[in-house]
Design a protein around this motif. Sequence first.
Motif, short mmCIF file in Angstrom:
data_model
loop_
_atom_site.label_atom_id
_atom_site.label_comp_id
_atom_site.label_asym_id
_atom_site.label_seq_id
_atom_site.Cartn_x
_atom_site.Cartn_y
_atom_site.Cartn_z
N PHE A 1 0.94 -1.10 0.22
CA PHE A 1 0.11 -0.09 -0.06
C PHE A 1 0.74 1.20 0.01
N ILE B 1 6.49 3.24 2.22
CA ILE B 1 7.10 3.70 3.37
C ILE B 1 8.55 3.09 3.68
N THR C 1 -1.16 3.82 14.16
CA THR C 1 -0.52 3.73 12.60
C THR C 1 -0.50 5.01 12.17
N ASP D 1 1.38 6.90 13.62
CA ASP D 1 2.81 7.47 14.07
C ASP D 1 3.85 6.70 13.20
N GLN D 2 3.11 5.40 12.67
CA GLN D 2 4.19 4.37 11.87
C GLN D 2 4.29 5.09 10.57
N MET D 3 3.30 5.96 10.25
CA MET D 3 3.30 6.25 8.84
C MET D 3 3.74 8.00 8.54
N LEU E 1 6.34 9.47 8.94
CA LEU E 1 7.53 9.85 8.15
C LEU E 1 7.22 10.10 6.62
N LEU E 2 6.17 9.38 6.14
CA LEU E 2 5.66 9.55 4.91
C LEU E 2 5.24 11.01 4.81
N ASP F 1 8.04 13.49 5.19
CA ASP F 1 8.94 13.56 3.73
C ASP F 1 8.45 14.59 2.67
N GLN G 1 -5.37 -1.88 7.65
CA GLN G 1 -5.06 -2.00 6.18
C GLN G 1 -5.95 -0.95 5.50
N ILE H 1 -4.46 2.51 6.19
CA ILE H 1 -3.32 2.68 5.79
C ILE H 1 -3.79 3.05 4.30
N ALA H 2 -4.54 2.19 3.72
CA ALA H 2 -4.91 2.49 2.24
C ALA H 2 -5.51 3.99 2.14
N ASP I 1 -2.65 6.57 3.06
CA ASP I 1 -1.54 6.57 1.88
C ASP I 1 -2.09 7.39 0.64
N ASP J 1 2.43 5.05 -7.90
CA ASP J 1 2.41 3.56 -7.59
C ASP J 1 1.17 3.15 -7.30
#
Lengths: 224, 465
Positions: free
Chosen positions: A186, A189, B326, B328-330, B332-333, B336, B360, B363-364, B367, B425
């Motif tokens: 997805f 990362i 989640t 927090d895990q993302m 950095l994205l 960036d 999931q 995240i989808a 993202d 992507d």
Amino acid sequence: MRVLLVEDEEKLCQIISHGLKAEGFAVDTANDGAKGFELAMSYPYEVIVLDLMLPGVSGSNVLKTIRQKNKSVPILILTARDGTADKVSHMEAGADDYLTKPFAFSELLVRLRALLRRAPQQREDIISIGGLEIDRFARTVKCMGQCVDMSAKEFALLVYLAQNKGRVLSRTMIIEHVWDQSFDGFTNIVDVYIRQIRNKLSDRGLASMISTVRGVGYVLNDGT
Amino acid sequence: MMINTRSIRFRLIAWYSGLIIVVAVTFGVLTYRDIAGHLLNSSEVALTRRIEGLSREILVQYSADDIGALSRAIDNAYSPEATDRFIRISDGEGKVIYLSSPPSDLIFEPERVPIAQAPGTRWEPLNGNGLYIVTADARLGDRPVRIEMGTPITETNLALSDLQRSLFIGLPLVAFIVTAGGYVLVARSLKPVEQLSATAQEITFKQLDTRLPVIETGDEIEHLSVRLNKMIDRLAEAYHQASRFSVDASHELRTPLAIIRAELESLLRQWEDLPANLVKRIGSVLEETERISFITESLFALSRLEAGEAKIRNERLDLATLVTATVDQMRLLTEDKNIALSVRSGGPVFVQGDSARLKQLFIALLDNAVKYTPEHGSIIVTVNAEASLAVLKIEDTGIGMAAEDMPRIFERFWRADKARSRRSDGAGLGLPIARSICQAHGGTIDVQSVEGKGTICYVRIPLTA
């Protein structure tokens, strides 16, 4: 290290077998369940790679029969079925690991090596590669003697790369190891984290330690 | 209770009881008219016969000068005061020759009955009752006279009012019985239909094993349910074939993909002194292979989600914690791209579900928000409980979507041209997967977007206690 590979798809069997041989394994192959079981019972393999969809006796039955005979040989299931339920039921039936096709060869290799390290992995608290020094205990990273601030995830990723020095790690493997499978596919990362780590390392003059292997993943070398 | 006037039950009962009531009323009115007519008619016949008897047997014996004897003879022959009969004989000028005495029960006063102008029958109302009077011309000696003979119609009236009463009580009773009986009958015969529709509602693609109940009544409804069941069989078969196909297809695709990948990787590994150009090309093919693998995986995942495997685990979990972790895990994205990412939550929000799947889903969506938000934008994630729903809101200041694209965003492989041209992507499967996960949790997903301004995505999942 003697490996038994039970896989009915001959081409795949051949490639894996070549790949493993190149990595220094001794490989026996079987193209169906019955032969696989026969070989498994006859020789003291150190690890068995088992496909589930086999002509004749299915992989699941081979797995169950081997376990009934109380063979404690590590078994890695290689399959095109990826249902989580499948995974759980085979792990319960005595499989030690589970890999879904299509897979990166390097991933198979890392998993096999993990299975073969029967005893707890010999892991030094301090990993030194080139100018990089990682203290897993103190959770610090030093580049050319200078401390580098790293977030928890960056640190975990760097340790994973360092522990598999010289080996290409796929994005999937990194995600599974450092995050969890929910992120797979997805997001980009991993790439973002790798870029961050690279930036931090190159600030300290270690620019080329982590390289990208296009289409495969990332690898950490000692930078020479 | 609201009555559905379009329902078969209502219409059937309304038509059927309406018809029966109309028939009954018509029947009652006709009967009443016939009987009333018949009763009056028989009075008329009797009175006419008496007039004839009077003129033939008595009048002929007397002359106009002999009124006293005539009166006695009439009184003797008919004793009007005892039989409540009215008899009057008058001459052409309206002079009364004979008039019967008042009846013993005094129900009418003969003097007050007006003299008939012409022969015939008539109805003379008299304080509540009435006299039915037949008038005929006759001769008394050589003089023409007019004879009026009447009878009170009290008894006729009584009979008729009895009939009337019966009809007034009887008709509503009939209407009630008809309606009530009709209701029971229709309800009984429609009950299987209700059962059918209740069961039919439960049959979804996740519940294709359920069949309609076949109520063995031997009637059309039994036939209907048998036939519908056969139809559901065919649907289920088609659906299973379709989902088996996608499982088989992704399964069959995996092995050749594994071979391609392994071949290319072994090429890269075993000839390390390949020209850089070639390595780059092999890498590019490997990347595309990975892309195909991802699409295959996603399609496979989607068909399994749709087959109801989305909730492998079903635990009580706090959506707010899951989302915060989640994010927090993302983070950095977003860092960036210099996107400001904030999470707002009003405390724990418990739902029942599979945490890996929900993650999931989140995240989808997040993202997507990151992908389509330009640098220095912002994303706000909110988790709250509203009424009985957990509401997850993801608001971005991204490029948004055109209104005409909105209906298509949940289609597989669909990507806005703008997004496609950015060569990002992904394969256009994130949103369909997100929606499948959401639906498997009994939730909904809504997207609002203004092109060029940003997108707001709402996920609503039922709360749990």
